[in-house]
Design a protein around this motif. Structure first.
Motif, PDB file in Angstrom:
ATOM      1  N   THR A  36       1.453 -56.448   5.130  1.00 20.01           N
ATOM      2  CA  THR A  36       3.063 -56.877   5.133  1.00 20.01           C
ATOM      3  C   THR A  36       3.436 -55.343   5.168  1.00 20.01           C
ATOM      4  OG1 THR A  36       3.175 -57.060   2.793  1.00 20.01           O
ATOM      5  CG2 THR A  36       2.953 -58.939   4.326  1.00 20.01           C
ATOM      6  N   LEU A  44       7.113 -63.945  13.119  1.00 18.98           N
ATOM      7  CA  LEU A  44       6.349 -62.728  12.396  1.00 18.98           C
ATOM      8  C   LEU A  44       5.916 -61.862  13.538  1.00 18.98           C
ATOM      9  CD1 LEU A  44       3.998 -64.693  10.186  1.00 18.98           C
ATOM     10  CD2 LEU A  44       6.076 -63.469   9.468  1.00 18.98           C
ATOM     11  N   LEU A  98       8.516 -59.175   9.456  1.00 18.44           N
ATOM     12  CA  LEU A  98       8.690 -60.316   8.761  1.00 18.44           C
ATOM     13  C   LEU A  98      10.048 -60.591   7.928  1.00 18.44           C
ATOM     14  CD1 LEU A  98       6.238 -60.261   5.625  1.00 18.44           C
ATOM     15  CD2 LEU A  98       6.410 -58.371   7.241  1.00 18.44           C
ATOM     16  N   GLU A 127       0.052 -57.444   1.134  1.00 22.00           N
ATOM     17  CA  GLU A 127      -0.832 -58.222   2.183  1.00 22.00           C
ATOM     18  C   GLU A 127      -0.203 -59.936   2.029  1.00 22.00           C
ATOM     19  OE1 GLU A 127      -5.138 -59.550   0.566  1.00 22.00           O
ATOM     20  OE2 GLU A 127      -4.848 -57.575   1.496  1.00 22.00           O
ATOM     21  N   MET A 128      -0.483 -60.647   3.103  1.00 23.83           N
ATOM     22  CA  MET A 128      -0.214 -62.109   3.325  1.00 23.83           C
ATOM     23  C   MET A 128      -1.377 -62.456   3.977  1.00 23.83           C
ATOM     24  SD  MET A 128       3.272 -63.852   4.419  1.00 23.83           S
ATOM     25  CE  MET A 128       3.672 -63.185   5.658  1.00 23.83           C
ATOM     26  N   TYR A 145       5.441 -60.968  -0.701  1.00 25.33           N
ATOM     27  CA  TYR A 145       4.107 -60.344  -0.469  1.00 25.33           C
ATOM     28  C   TYR A 145       4.153 -59.029  -0.024  1.00 25.33           C
ATOM     29  CZ  TYR A 145       3.335 -65.588   0.106  1.00 25.33           C
ATOM     30  OH  TYR A 145       3.546 -66.895  -0.417  1.00 25.33           O
ATOM     31  N   ALA A 149       4.861 -54.069  11.244  1.00 26.24           N
ATOM     32  CA  ALA A 149       4.799 -55.477  11.098  1.00 26.24           C
ATOM     33  C   ALA A 149       6.176 -55.822  10.726  1.00 26.24           C
ATOM     34  CB  ALA A 149       4.139 -55.673   9.899  1.00 26.24           C
ATOM     35  N   SER A 202       8.381 -60.366   2.689  1.00 28.07           N
ATOM     36  CA  SER A 202       7.915 -58.968   2.266  1.00 28.07           C
ATOM     37  C   SER A 202       8.059 -58.846   0.906  1.00 28.07           C
ATOM     38  CB  SER A 202       8.328 -57.936   3.275  1.00 28.07           C
ATOM     39  OG  SER A 202       9.873 -57.773   3.188  1.00 28.07           O
ATOM     40  N   ILE A 229       2.755 -59.346  13.950  1.00 28.16           N
ATOM     41  CA  ILE A 229       1.555 -58.736  13.316  1.00 28.16           C
ATOM     42  C   ILE A 229       0.890 -57.805  14.407  1.00 28.16           C
ATOM     43  CG2 ILE A 229      -0.551 -59.242  12.264  1.00 28.16           C
ATOM     44  CD1 ILE A 229       0.520 -62.196  11.564  1.00 28.16           C
TER      45      ILE A 229
END
Length: 171
Positions: free
Chosen positions: A43, A93, A50, A61-62, A58, A48, A55, A95
């Motif tokens: 994250t 999101l 989100l 990481e998520m 997490y 990335a 964030s 990624i």
């Protein structure tokens, strides 16, 4: 100056390309049968995207699940965007493929794990760890493999895995 083939980075590129192709097929045709994905990502990766509350919750990481409800899956060359439901709140999101740490499809017992570890010179070295089972053959040379227990993304799908370190191929 001697030139070498960087097998580690080539394998990473190939495995991330596999993820891209799988997600592109899902974007075009939907998830077939019982297929579903657990995707763990960094994250804190600079690309990335989100929601701030995600964030904050997490920070390292998520793991997200693509299964029953997802929307707006758009697969690009550098990553994919998707809207997922977090407690009845749809959240978009983005990624990047480089941020993915694990990609698992438990319906067919297939998974990939990407790790970053510090090597002896304090330079980042990357390890690719396919998570094959008897149904999915290893994608790497058997002579370079060793058996280890691996933490599963989902405890219900815990399994032994064959871990292959690509560092042994580097000079």
């Amino acid at each position: 100056m001697s030139r070498t083939i960087d097998y580690g980075n080539l394998m990473h590129e190939a495995m991330r390309g596999l993820i891209q192709k799988v997600l592109q097929d899902v974007a075009e045709n939907g998830l077939p049968g019982a297929h579903h994905f657990f995707i763990t990502f960094d994250t804190s990766h600079p690309d990335a995207e989100l929601a701030d509350w995600l964030s904050d919750r997490y920070p390292g990481e998520m793991t997200v699940v693509m299964q029953h409800w997802y929307d707006n899956l758009d697969v690009g060359d550098d990553g994919f965007s998707i809207t997922l439901n977090f407690g009845d709140a749809p959240e978009p999101l983005f990624i990047p493929y480089d941020a993915i740490k694990t990609f698992v499809d438990p319906s067919v017992e297939f998974g990939l794990r990407f790790e970053t570890q510090e090597d002896e010179d304090d330079n980042a070295a990357t390890e690719l760890a396919p998570l094959p089972t008897s149904k999915v053959p290893a994608a790497t040379p058997a002579a370079a493999s060793k058996q280890e227990d691996v933490q599963s993304v989902d405890e219900d799908h815990a399994q032994d895995a064959e871990i292959v370190s690509l560092d042994s191929f580097r000079k």
